[in-house]
Design a protein around this motif. Structure first.
Motif, PDB file in Angstrom:
ATOM      1  N   ASP A  19       0.844  -1.177   0.000  1.00  0.00           N
ATOM      2  CA  ASP A  19       0.000   0.000   0.000  1.00  0.00           C
ATOM      3  C   ASP A  19       0.893   1.245   0.000  1.00  0.00           C
ATOM      4  O   ASP A  19       1.604   1.501   0.968  1.00  0.00           O
ATOM      5  N   PRO A  20       0.880   2.050  -1.085  1.00  0.00           N
ATOM      6  CA  PRO A  20       1.778   3.217  -1.152  1.00  0.00           C
ATOM      7  C   PRO A  20       1.559   4.195   0.002  1.00  0.00           C
ATOM      8  O   PRO A  20       2.521   4.746   0.540  1.00  0.00           O
ATOM      9  N   ALA A  21       0.305   4.441   0.372  1.00  0.00           N
ATOM     10  CA  ALA A  21       0.025   5.372   1.460  1.00  0.00           C
ATOM     11  C   ALA A  21       0.598   4.852   2.777  1.00  0.00           C
ATOM     12  O   ALA A  21       1.167   5.617   3.570  1.00  0.00           O
ATOM     13  N   ALA A  22       0.447   3.548   2.994  1.00  0.00           N
ATOM     14  CA  ALA A  22       0.977   2.960   4.223  1.00  0.00           C
ATOM     15  C   ALA A  22       2.497   3.031   4.261  1.00  0.00           C
ATOM     16  O   ALA A  22       3.093   3.297   5.312  1.00  0.00           O
ATOM     17  N   ARG A  23       3.138   2.826   3.119  1.00  0.00           N
ATOM     18  CA  ARG A  23       4.598   2.890   3.074  1.00  0.00           C
ATOM     19  C   ARG A  23       5.095   4.320   3.291  1.00  0.00           C
ATOM     20  O   ARG A  23       6.091   4.532   3.979  1.00  0.00           O
ATOM     21  N   ARG A  24       4.400   5.282   2.713  1.00  0.00           N
ATOM     22  CA  ARG A  24       4.792   6.681   2.939  1.00  0.00           C
ATOM     23  C   ARG A  24       4.686   7.034   4.420  1.00  0.00           C
ATOM     24  O   ARG A  24       5.580   7.689   4.980  1.00  0.00           O
TER      25      ARG A  24
ATOM     26  N   LEU B 260       7.136   7.823   9.827  1.00  0.00           N
ATOM     27  CA  LEU B 260       7.227   7.408  11.228  1.00  0.00           C
ATOM     28  C   LEU B 260       8.643   6.972  11.585  1.00  0.00           C
ATOM     29  O   LEU B 260       9.152   7.319  12.658  1.00  0.00           O
ATOM     30  N   ALA B 261       9.276   6.211  10.690  1.00  0.00           N
ATOM     31  CA  ALA B 261      10.633   5.733  10.965  1.00  0.00           C
ATOM     32  C   ALA B 261      11.615   6.896  11.053  1.00  0.00           C
ATOM     33  O   ALA B 261      12.462   6.940  11.948  1.00  0.00           O
TER      34      ALA B 261
ATOM     35  N   ARG C 258       4.468  -1.279   8.924  1.00  0.00           N
ATOM     36  CA  ARG C 258       4.174  -0.869   7.556  1.00  0.00           C
ATOM     37  C   ARG C 258       5.298  -1.164   6.572  1.00  0.00           C
ATOM     38  O   ARG C 258       5.045  -1.332   5.382  1.00  0.00           O
ATOM     39  N   LEU C 259       6.538  -1.223   7.067  1.00  0.00           N
ATOM     40  CA  LEU C 259       7.686  -1.381   6.173  1.00  0.00           C
ATOM     41  C   LEU C 259       8.428  -2.692   6.358  1.00  0.00           C
ATOM     42  O   LEU C 259       9.161  -3.119   5.473  1.00  0.00           O
TER      43      LEU C 259
END
Length: 316
Positions: free
Chosen positions: A6-11, A16-17, A250-251
């Protein structure tokens, strides 16, 4: 429910990281400001633990009540006692003590050697094999730290030697915490483990404080010390934990671990900007060398000790 692609989740995960890495590192900046008011490492640690304790208690209660949680055994509680002392009491105490003598950029670089310590502990304690590439990455990392250390010794003075030794003890203590917590983390979850370990660490810190000082001393400090401690507890202790866990979800652990390099890089410039610490070309080269070596060790599948064990924890 988000998916790994999911691009939004990865962004959001990248954000966050990155923010979590910078906030984790910024605790050293806040500690340096607190030292200007005549307090020491034990005062800084006690205030940090006391002010963050309510947040971690709430987190622990929330995690314990989540459906499907594995019941904890007496052995689990015993291991948490050991981990709490190692990971968030001794490591933090040595770290804040070392910060009285070394610049924040060197402190963060030494702490960033955690993956190499975990790798060595895995080799000696658990008979894990270390690949040639990993030996090379460790050699590069230590060469970079040595380069920065020698330059700081030249610029700052001999007190850097003592302070670096203390920060090295902090890194080793935290590496032991990481190496010992793998199975427990899988059983009870990372947030639950961090919350419980922080509660144990707070108790150990208060016991240490009561043995050496009157607790009322903590109520007689200058007002800015409390504001700085509150910022440390919320923005440099509690929030980075949740941000890092969100990034891992997410990542994945490997990518989140690699993004943690932003922390040491940010401190080189934050230390110069906010504290007036010197930046020399040799320090920048050494920092780049260290980050390159650690990046190799934190690549998914590249580490003899699972990356999950190092990526799912906060720094001290």
């Amino acid at each position: 429910m988000t998916t790994p692609n999911d691009p939004a989740a990865r962004r959001l995960g990248f954000t966050l990281a990155a923010v979590g890495a910078v906030l984790f590192s910024a605790k050293a900046i806040l500690a340096k400001f607190q030292y200007r008011y005549g307090i020491d490492a034990l005062d800084v640690l006690a205030l940090r633990m006391l002010l963050s304790l309510p947040l971690f208690v709430l987190l622990g209660v929330h995690e314990a009540r989540r459906p499907g949680r594995t019941p904890m055994t007496r052995r689990d509680f015993g291991l948490i006692l050991v981990l709490g002392v190692l990971g968030y009491y001794l490591s933090s105490l040595f770290d804040f003590w070392g910060l009285e003598y070394v610049p924040v950029s060197l402190e963060r670089l030494i702490l960033f050697l955690n993956p190499t310590f975990v790798l060595l502990i895995g080799m000696f304690a658990f008979k894990r094999k270390v690949a040639r590439r990993e030996w090379l990455a460790m050699a590069v990392s230590y060469a970079g730290v040595a380069l920065v250390f020698v330059e700081n010794l030249r610029v700052e003075g001999e007190h850097v030697l003592f302070g670096s030794g203390l920060v090295l003890l902090a890194a080793l203590s935290y590496a032991l915490y990481l190496a010992m917590s793998g199975q427990l983390l899988k059983r009870i979850g990372s947030l639950r483990l961090v919350a419980y370990a922080m509660c144990v660490s707070t108790a150990a810190t208060l016991l240490h404080y009561l043995l050496l000082r009157d607790l009322s001393h903590l109520l007689q400090l200058p007002a800015p010390v409390y504001w700085l401690a509150l910022l440390n507890a919320i923005f440099c202790t509690f929030l980075p934990v949740t941000f890092t866990m969100g990034a891992v979800a997410r990542l994945g652990a490997g990518t989140a671990a690699q993004l943690s390099v932003i922390g040491p890089v940010s401190l080189v410039f934050l230390g110069a900007w906010l504290l007036g610490e010197a930046i020399t070309p040799v320090q920048l080269i050494g920092t780049t060398v260290v980050l390159a070596g650690v990046l190799v060790l934190t690549r998914p599948g590249a580490n003899s000790v699972p990356v999950q064990a190092t990526a799912d924890k906060t720094t001290p």
